[in-house]
Design a protein around this motif. Sequence first.
Motif, PDB file in Angstrom:
ATOM      1  N   ALA A 264       0.780  -1.444   0.020  1.00 30.44           N
ATOM      2  CA  ALA A 264      -0.177   0.041   0.084  1.00 30.44           C
ATOM      3  C   ALA A 264       0.922   1.229   0.077  1.00 30.44           C
ATOM      4  O   ALA A 264       0.641   2.083  -0.683  1.00 30.44           O
ATOM      5  CB  ALA A 264      -0.986   0.056   1.246  1.00 30.44           C
ATOM      6  N   SER A 265       1.710   1.099   0.889  1.00 28.99           N
ATOM      7  CA  SER A 265       2.757   2.563   0.933  1.00 28.99           C
ATOM      8  C   SER A 265       3.574   2.659  -0.437  1.00 28.99           C
ATOM      9  O   SER A 265       3.843   3.571  -0.860  1.00 28.99           O
ATOM     10  CB  SER A 265       3.825   2.369   2.142  1.00 28.99           C
TER      11      SER A 265
ATOM     12  N   CYS B   7      -2.016   4.647  -9.653  1.00 28.07           N
ATOM     13  CA  CYS B   7      -1.373   4.164  -8.297  1.00 28.07           C
ATOM     14  C   CYS B   7      -2.496   4.482  -7.248  1.00 28.07           C
ATOM     15  O   CYS B   7      -2.795   3.757  -6.318  1.00 28.07           O
ATOM     16  CB  CYS B   7      -0.252   4.735  -7.807  1.00 28.07           C
ATOM     17  N   CYS B   8      -2.977   5.584  -7.162  1.00 32.48           N
ATOM     18  CA  CYS B   8      -3.948   6.048  -6.197  1.00 32.48           C
ATOM     19  C   CYS B   8      -5.155   4.947  -6.270  1.00 32.48           C
ATOM     20  O   CYS B   8      -5.731   4.758  -5.252  1.00 32.48           O
ATOM     21  CB  CYS B   8      -4.220   7.439  -6.307  1.00 32.48           C
TER      22      CYS B   8
ATOM     23  N   GLY C 199      -7.331  -1.522  -2.943  1.00 34.06           N
ATOM     24  CA  GLY C 199      -6.746  -2.633  -2.260  1.00 34.06           C
ATOM     25  C   GLY C 199      -6.888  -2.714  -0.773  1.00 34.06           C
ATOM     26  O   GLY C 199      -6.905  -3.474   0.023  1.00 34.06           O
ATOM     27  N   TRP C 200      -6.549  -1.015  -0.490  1.00 36.74           N
ATOM     28  CA  TRP C 200      -6.360  -0.859   1.004  1.00 36.74           C
ATOM     29  C   TRP C 200      -7.147   0.455   1.338  1.00 36.74           C
ATOM     30  O   TRP C 200      -6.678   1.493   1.696  1.00 36.74           O
ATOM     31  CB  TRP C 200      -4.793  -0.334   1.299  1.00 36.74           C
ATOM     32  N   PRO C 201      -8.481   0.417   1.507  1.00 34.90           N
ATOM     33  CA  PRO C 201      -9.252   1.546   1.612  1.00 34.90           C
ATOM     34  C   PRO C 201      -9.179   2.230   3.067  1.00 34.90           C
ATOM     35  O   PRO C 201      -9.461   3.358   3.115  1.00 34.90           O
ATOM     36  CB  PRO C 201     -10.665   1.070   1.239  1.00 34.90           C
ATOM     37  N   GLU C 202      -8.600   1.419   3.753  1.00 37.33           N
ATOM     38  CA  GLU C 202      -8.213   2.183   5.362  1.00 37.33           C
ATOM     39  C   GLU C 202      -6.799   2.416   5.493  1.00 37.33           C
ATOM     40  O   GLU C 202      -6.601   2.865   6.373  1.00 37.33           O
ATOM     41  CB  GLU C 202      -8.747   0.943   6.149  1.00 37.33           C
ATOM     42  N   TYR C 203      -6.200   2.462   4.240  1.00 37.58           N
ATOM     43  CA  TYR C 203      -4.695   2.886   4.554  1.00 37.58           C
ATOM     44  C   TYR C 203      -4.752   4.137   5.082  1.00 37.58           C
ATOM     45  O   TYR C 203      -5.428   5.163   5.045  1.00 37.58           O
ATOM     46  CB  TYR C 203      -4.208   2.996   2.999  1.00 37.58           C
TER      47      TYR C 203
END
Length: 192
Positions: free
Chosen positions: A137-138, A159-160, A166-170
């Motif tokens: 995610a990073s 990318c965004c 994939g990681w909506p809570e990032y």
Amino acid sequence: MADFAEHPELLDVPFSLANRLESQDKYEQAESIYQRIALSYPDKPRTQIEELKRQIVSLIRDGNDIEAEAAIEKLIADFNDHPGLAGFVLRSGHGYRRRANELRKEGLTAEATVNNLKAAALYDRVIGEFGSSAFAASAYFFSGLCYRDIGLWQDCLDCCERLLEGWPEYKYASWAKRLAQDCSEKLAAQSQ
């Protein structure tokens, strides 16, 4: 360091300290600890990994990019199953990104672009080789920032979008949403 010979599990302590110093950009202090470990335990695989990592950080910091890339390739090829490798490759990308930001501030746009592309290439390695790791995610987020800084709006947007899917809570998801919106606006303006 000799005290750790009797208790090898304690060897994690100086490695952790050196890694923490390295992440705080206190490279000289981290390097001193790594050197002491390497002298005390030259045959341990972890020592070999950390020695390669130390060399890579130094090479990137000194601008020896070809040697740094070769050392990163060797590290990934030889120690692909090491649990901290994805994080290290990500942080290596941050080294190029930091240099890109410094060069941009100095007005060296072409050199900044090259360093952003090198950072993005390392972030792409994290995504491609360690896509199931917590660092993916990073890697998407920081790749997006690199592409934004060099005006590759579609790549930044991609990318965004992958990050948000994939990681909506990032932790930087709201920033990624704003970045995606900015990219969409830039792309719309370009098509007019």
